[in-house]
Motif scaffolding. Structure first.
Motif, PDB file in Angstrom:
ATOM      1  N   PRO A 104       4.893 -26.069  21.917  1.00  0.00           N
ATOM      2  CA  PRO A 104       5.315 -27.311  21.265  1.00  0.00           C
ATOM      3  C   PRO A 104       6.745 -27.224  20.756  1.00  0.00           C
ATOM      4  O   PRO A 104       7.422 -26.211  20.936  1.00  0.00           O
ATOM      5  CB  PRO A 104       4.318 -27.412  20.111  1.00  0.00           C
ATOM      6  CG  PRO A 104       4.126 -25.996  19.699  1.00  0.00           C
ATOM      7  CD  PRO A 104       4.280 -25.156  20.932  1.00  0.00           C
ATOM      8  N   TRP A 105       7.161 -28.302  20.070  1.00  0.00           N
ATOM      9  CA  TRP A 105       8.562 -28.430  19.669  1.00  0.00           C
ATOM     10  C   TRP A 105       8.806 -28.016  18.227  1.00  0.00           C
ATOM     11  O   TRP A 105       9.944 -27.917  17.804  1.00  0.00           O
ATOM     12  CB  TRP A 105       9.005 -29.897  19.844  1.00  0.00           C
ATOM     13  CG  TRP A 105       7.974 -30.872  19.367  1.00  0.00           C
ATOM     14  CD1 TRP A 105       7.077 -31.535  20.175  1.00  0.00           C
ATOM     15  CD2 TRP A 105       7.660 -31.254  18.024  1.00  0.00           C
ATOM     16  NE1 TRP A 105       6.228 -32.307  19.393  1.00  0.00           N
ATOM     17  CE2 TRP A 105       6.559 -32.161  18.071  1.00  0.00           C
ATOM     18  CE3 TRP A 105       8.195 -30.923  16.770  1.00  0.00           C
ATOM     19  CZ2 TRP A 105       5.996 -32.731  16.925  1.00  0.00           C
ATOM     20  CZ3 TRP A 105       7.621 -31.491  15.632  1.00  0.00           C
ATOM     21  CH2 TRP A 105       6.548 -32.389  15.722  1.00  0.00           C
ATOM     22  N   ASN A 106       7.779 -27.776  17.422  1.00  0.00           N
ATOM     23  CA  ASN A 106       8.036 -27.699  15.982  1.00  0.00           C
ATOM     24  C   ASN A 106       8.682 -26.388  15.536  1.00  0.00           C
ATOM     25  O   ASN A 106       9.461 -26.382  14.597  1.00  0.00           O
ATOM     26  CB  ASN A 106       6.777 -28.036  15.174  1.00  0.00           C
ATOM     27  CG  ASN A 106       5.624 -27.135  15.468  1.00  0.00           C
ATOM     28  OD1 ASN A 106       5.539 -26.560  16.555  1.00  0.00           O
ATOM     29  ND2 ASN A 106       4.724 -26.989  14.535  1.00  0.00           N
ATOM     30  N   GLY A 120       2.913 -29.408  32.674  1.00  0.00           N
ATOM     31  CA  GLY A 120       1.976 -28.647  31.829  1.00  0.00           C
ATOM     32  C   GLY A 120       0.600 -28.576  32.465  1.00  0.00           C
ATOM     33  O   GLY A 120      -0.013 -27.505  32.560  1.00  0.00           O
ATOM     34  N   GLN A 121       0.140 -29.742  32.915  1.00  0.00           N
ATOM     35  CA  GLN A 121      -1.190 -29.789  33.520  1.00  0.00           C
ATOM     36  C   GLN A 121      -1.253 -28.951  34.805  1.00  0.00           C
ATOM     37  O   GLN A 121      -2.224 -28.250  35.045  1.00  0.00           O
ATOM     38  CB  GLN A 121      -1.543 -31.239  33.825  1.00  0.00           C
ATOM     39  CG  GLN A 121      -3.006 -31.438  34.068  1.00  0.00           C
ATOM     40  CD  GLN A 121      -3.417 -32.873  33.725  1.00  0.00           C
ATOM     41  OE1 GLN A 121      -3.072 -33.393  32.661  1.00  0.00           O
ATOM     42  NE2 GLN A 121      -4.132 -33.501  34.624  1.00  0.00           N
ATOM     43  N   ALA A 122      -0.188 -29.026  35.613  1.00  0.00           N
ATOM     44  CA  ALA A 122      -0.157 -28.247  36.859  1.00  0.00           C
ATOM     45  C   ALA A 122      -0.207 -26.749  36.552  1.00  0.00           C
ATOM     46  O   ALA A 122      -0.868 -25.978  37.261  1.00  0.00           O
ATOM     47  CB  ALA A 122       1.106 -28.593  37.653  1.00  0.00           C
ATOM     48  N   LYS A 167      -8.112 -28.909  23.723  1.00  0.00           N
ATOM     49  CA  LYS A 167      -9.502 -29.005  24.182  1.00  0.00           C
ATOM     50  C   LYS A 167      -9.553 -29.205  25.687  1.00  0.00           C
ATOM     51  O   LYS A 167     -10.382 -28.622  26.380  1.00  0.00           O
ATOM     52  CB  LYS A 167     -10.203 -30.194  23.496  1.00  0.00           C
ATOM     53  CG  LYS A 167     -10.619 -29.903  22.066  1.00  0.00           C
ATOM     54  CD  LYS A 167     -11.282 -31.120  21.461  1.00  0.00           C
ATOM     55  CE  LYS A 167     -11.744 -30.817  20.042  1.00  0.00           C
ATOM     56  NZ  LYS A 167     -12.191 -32.006  19.319  1.00  0.00           N
ATOM     57  N   ARG A 168      -8.639 -30.043  26.193  1.00  0.00           N
ATOM     58  CA  ARG A 168      -8.616 -30.301  27.636  1.00  0.00           C
ATOM     59  C   ARG A 168      -8.224 -29.031  28.402  1.00  0.00           C
ATOM     60  O   ARG A 168      -8.817 -28.687  29.406  1.00  0.00           O
ATOM     61  CB  ARG A 168      -7.621 -31.426  27.937  1.00  0.00           C
ATOM     62  CG  ARG A 168      -8.195 -32.400  28.946  1.00  0.00           C
ATOM     63  CD  ARG A 168      -7.359 -33.659  29.110  1.00  0.00           C
ATOM     64  NE  ARG A 168      -6.848 -34.199  27.868  1.00  0.00           N
ATOM     65  CZ  ARG A 168      -5.648 -34.822  27.765  1.00  0.00           C
ATOM     66  NH1 ARG A 168      -4.872 -34.932  28.813  1.00  0.00           N
ATOM     67  NH2 ARG A 168      -5.258 -35.304  26.619  1.00  0.00           N
ATOM     68  N   ILE A 169      -7.239 -28.333  27.894  1.00  0.00           N
ATOM     69  CA  ILE A 169      -6.781 -27.113  28.560  1.00  0.00           C
ATOM     70  C   ILE A 169      -7.893 -26.050  28.536  1.00  0.00           C
ATOM     71  O   ILE A 169      -8.141 -25.367  29.522  1.00  0.00           O
ATOM     72  CB  ILE A 169      -5.478 -26.609  27.920  1.00  0.00           C
ATOM     73  CG1 ILE A 169      -4.350 -27.542  28.367  1.00  0.00           C
ATOM     74  CG2 ILE A 169      -5.176 -25.159  28.294  1.00  0.00           C
ATOM     75  CD1 ILE A 169      -3.006 -27.238  27.785  1.00  0.00           C
TER      76      ILE A 169
HETATM   77  P1  NAD Z   1       1.120 -31.593  22.325  1.00  0.00           P
HETATM   78  O1  NAD Z   1      -0.219 -31.023  22.413  1.00  0.00           O
HETATM   79  O2  NAD Z   1       1.301 -33.021  22.748  1.00  0.00           O
HETATM   80  O3  NAD Z   1       2.158 -30.770  23.188  1.00  0.00           O
HETATM   81  C1  NAD Z   1       2.228 -29.364  23.200  1.00  0.00           C
HETATM   82  C2  NAD Z   1       2.644 -28.898  24.578  1.00  0.00           C
HETATM   83  O4  NAD Z   1       1.633 -29.268  25.504  1.00  0.00           O
HETATM   84  C3  NAD Z   1       3.944 -29.535  25.088  1.00  0.00           C
HETATM   85  O5  NAD Z   1       4.647 -28.585  25.846  1.00  0.00           O
HETATM   86  C4  NAD Z   1       3.429 -30.640  25.994  1.00  0.00           C
HETATM   87  O6  NAD Z   1       4.339 -30.978  27.012  1.00  0.00           O
HETATM   88  C5  NAD Z   1       2.182 -29.992  26.576  1.00  0.00           C
HETATM   89  N1  NAD Z   1       1.193 -30.941  27.080  1.00  0.00           N
HETATM   90  C6  NAD Z   1       0.959 -32.226  26.674  1.00  0.00           C
HETATM   91  N2  NAD Z   1      -0.040 -32.767  27.395  1.00  0.00           N
HETATM   92  C7  NAD Z   1      -0.458 -31.816  28.274  1.00  0.00           C
HETATM   93  C8  NAD Z   1      -1.469 -31.769  29.285  1.00  0.00           C
HETATM   94  N3  NAD Z   1      -2.250 -32.814  29.540  1.00  0.00           N
HETATM   95  N4  NAD Z   1      -1.635 -30.619  29.968  1.00  0.00           N
HETATM   96  C9  NAD Z   1      -0.865 -29.541  29.723  1.00  0.00           C
HETATM   97  N5  NAD Z   1       0.111 -29.522  28.802  1.00  0.00           N
HETATM   98  C10 NAD Z   1       0.314 -30.655  28.076  1.00  0.00           C
HETATM   99  O7  NAD Z   1       1.562 -31.326  20.844  1.00  0.00           O
HETATM  100  P2  NAD Z   1       2.968 -31.627  20.184  1.00  0.00           P
HETATM  101  O8  NAD Z   1       3.007 -33.077  19.847  1.00  0.00           O
HETATM  102  O9  NAD Z   1       4.045 -31.091  21.036  1.00  0.00           O
HETATM  103  O10 NAD Z   1       2.891 -30.681  18.869  1.00  0.00           O
HETATM  104  C11 NAD Z   1       2.331 -31.111  17.676  1.00  0.00           C
HETATM  105  C12 NAD Z   1       0.926 -30.567  17.500  1.00  0.00           C
HETATM  106  O11 NAD Z   1       0.844 -29.184  17.803  1.00  0.00           O
HETATM  107  C13 NAD Z   1       0.419 -30.658  16.104  1.00  0.00           C
HETATM  108  O12 NAD Z   1      -0.890 -31.166  16.114  1.00  0.00           O
HETATM  109  C14 NAD Z   1       0.427 -29.235  15.580  1.00  0.00           C
HETATM  110  O13 NAD Z   1      -0.498 -28.919  14.606  1.00  0.00           O
HETATM  111  C15 NAD Z   1       0.171 -28.453  16.779  1.00  0.00           C
HETATM  112  N6  NAD Z   1       0.758 -27.116  16.615  1.00  0.00           N
HETATM  113  C16 NAD Z   1      -0.046 -26.026  16.395  1.00  0.00           C
HETATM  114  C17 NAD Z   1       0.500 -24.772  16.219  1.00  0.00           C
HETATM  115  C18 NAD Z   1      -0.317 -23.536  15.976  1.00  0.00           C
HETATM  116  O14 NAD Z   1       0.207 -22.453  16.051  1.00  0.00           O
HETATM  117  N7  NAD Z   1      -1.576 -23.642  15.682  1.00  0.00           N
HETATM  118  C19 NAD Z   1       1.869 -24.625  16.288  1.00  0.00           C
HETATM  119  C20 NAD Z   1       2.649 -25.743  16.498  1.00  0.00           C
HETATM  120  C21 NAD Z   1       2.078 -26.978  16.675  1.00  0.00           C
END
Ligand code: NAD
Length: 472
Positions: free
Chosen positions: A145-147, A207-209, A229-231
């Motif tokens: 993710p981006w955070n 990401g999905q691929a 959950k999907r992954i």
């Molecule tokens: P996100 O789940 O939308 O995206 C995370 C990553 O997954 C990105 O790289 C995105 O491109 C990819 N992604 C999105 N859809 C996908 C798919 N269908 N198949 C495969 N990959 C896919 O989350 P976000 O908006 O980028 O991040 C915010 C969320 O992440 C918050 O809910 C936060 O709590 C969580 N988070 C958790 C942690 C942790 O360590 N537990 C750390 C950071 C963020």
């Protein structure tokens, strides 16, 4: 830093199979600062093939040599510390001082920790008449993710490389520039071609691929619970290893004997850091009924010190959130909290004064939050803190454990023993005791729906290993 118009695959920057791009936006002024390729399934396939081809060679490199390459990677990152901080500030909006101290320094430390672990870890042990080997799992698909964009990718790539795995990384759409910088550092560090590969792109496409690719042995994902959950389902169906780091709604439990002023001050700072975009943030502050109003007043006063400002200004403490969608989502939660009957002590859904441009949120404190409210249950991911009242310790524990999440938390008490006794009853992966500080070697990960698996330190390394025993 200038964006690459290609992807780092098999040791070189190569053009994407497609022509789409993703614009990178500075959340402080909404200006486009670059564009990166939107990778396709074909690009992912090329990257996975490169990682597969490089795997046997890298797995056979002696751990001491892998350690030397990781040390070179740490050094390459350390040399570019200021550029890392500026890049993260530009694409995420974190204040520069925070970008230096956290977004740059933590991943540099974590990369260094895996350089040490690769050299010292016992990849081989005797168990009775057997010799047990810890061998790398294979090709890792990492989705981040981006955070905390650099930290989250280093927390996967560094242990994977230390274990002898090869990696394909798909970073978040909003923060691909620091991932490109990381790929440059990998190149500088002299890692063999194909050991680390970067495919930028959209989650539902690239990401999905990657998650579904049949030649990926382990998928390590950090992000939202919905996508996780999907992954997990896709990986499970293919009998792949999967590690999930998901959301949180962590409790900051202030017990009656604690130093209230200190606990509230640090608790508010914990939530407002990184504009509240921290999965482990203590977003629910639990205070006993006797001292509740005192805590509300302290939190309201503390929030006033977080004036939203341009993250490029050296003095800024609170930057914008990452994008317009997040801004609207966070404001929606603030409106919902008001509608649910929570008491607004500071902030609110409107744009902070003078910050109509940029994705700014007024730092918000809610009091009188009750456990059934959405703002007490759902991850808001913005500078919003909920103050909740408890009657006694059992009530505090019920509230603390009363969400689907269990990632982190804090306990404050008059002494460590009291806090530890409470922390041991919490359903959560990490608890900071009386202000205990972040430890980059401590296992990080979730109970319940906050995830599966652990990152950082030796526990994080083990995720990328599988065991083989030979009997004599
Ligand atoms: P996100 O789940 O939308 O995206 C995370 C990553 O997954 C990105 O790289 C995105 O491109 C990819 N992604 C999105 N859809 C996908 C798919 N269908 N198949 C495969 N990959 C896919 O989350 P976000 O908006 O980028 O991040 C915010 C969320 O992440 C918050 O809910 C936060 O709590 C969580 N988070 C958790 C942690 C942790 O360590 N537990 C750390 C950071 C963020």
């Amino acid at each position: 830093m200038k964006a690459h118009d290609g992807m780092y695959i098999d040791g070189a920057w190569r053009p994407s199979a497609g022509s789409d791009t993703i614009e990178v936006v500075n959340p402080a002024d909404e200006q486009v600062i670059g564009a990166v390729p939107a990778g396709t399934a074909e690009d992912v396939d090329a990257a996975v093939r490169a990682a597969r081809a490089a795997f046997p060679g890298w797995a056979a490199v002696p751990p001491a040599e892998r350690a030397a390459r990781l040390a070179a990677l740490r050094d390459a990152l350390a040399t570019r510390r200021e550029e890392i901080a500026e890049t993260v500030t530009a694409e995420l909006g974190a204040p520069l001082a925070f970008s230096r101290a956290v977004h740059a320094d933590v991943p540099i430390t974590v990369a260094g920790s895996y350089a040490e672990l690769a050299g010292s870890y016992a990849f081989e042990e005797k168990v009775g008449t057997s010799t047990v080997f810890q061998e790398p799992v294979g090709v890792v698909g990492a989705i981040t993710p981006w955070n905390y964009p650099l930290h989250q990718l280093v927390a996967k790539v560094a242990p994977a490389l230390a274990a002898g795995c090869t990696v394909v990384l798909k970073p978040a759409e909003d923060t691909p520039l620091v991932a490109q910088l990381f790929a440059e550092a990998v190149h500088t560090a002299g890692l063999p071609a194909g050991v680390f590969n970067l495919v930028t792109g959209l989650g539902p496409v690239a990401g999905q691929a990657l998650a579904a690719h049949e030649d990926v042995d382990l998928v390590s994902f950090t992000g939202s619970t919905a996508v996780g959950k999907r992954i997990g389902a896709v990986a499970g169906a293919a009998v792949k290893r999967v590690a999930l780091e998901l959301g949180g709604k962590s409790a900051n439990v202030i017990l009656p004997g604690a130093d209230l002023t200190k606990a509230v001050k640090i608790g508010v700072a914990n939530v407002f850091a990184n504009s509240g975009q921290t999965c482990s943030a203590w977003t629910r502050m639990l205070i006993d009924a006797d001292r509740y109003e005192e805590a509300v007043a302290l939190a309201g006063a503390a929030a006033k010190k977080y004036v939203p400002g341009d993250p490029h200004d050296e003095g800024a403490r609170l930057g914008p959130v990452v994008n317009a969608t997040q801004r609207d989502r966070v404001r929606g939660y603030i409106e919902r909290g008001v509608a649910e009957g929570a008491r607004l002590v500071a902030g609110g859904p409107q744009a902070p004064e003078g910050r109509e441009t940029g994705y700014y949120i007024a730092p918000t404190v809610f009091a009188d939050v009750t456990p059934e409210m959405a703002i007490a249950q759902e991850e808001i991911f913005g500078p919003v803190i909920c103050l909740m009242r408890y009657q006694d310790e059992d009530d505090a524990l019920r509230i603390a454990n009363g969400t689907v999440y269990g990632l982190a938390g804090a306990v404050w008490a008059e002494d460590d023993a009291t806090a530890v006794a409470f922390a041991r009853r919490m359903e959560t992966g990490q608890v900071d005791i009386n202000g205990g500080r972040f430890n980059p070697l401590a296992p990080f990960g979730g109970y319940k729906q906050s995830g599966v698996g652990r990152e950082l330190g030796a526990h994080g390394l083990v995720e990328y290993l599988q065991t083989k025993s030979l009997q004599f």
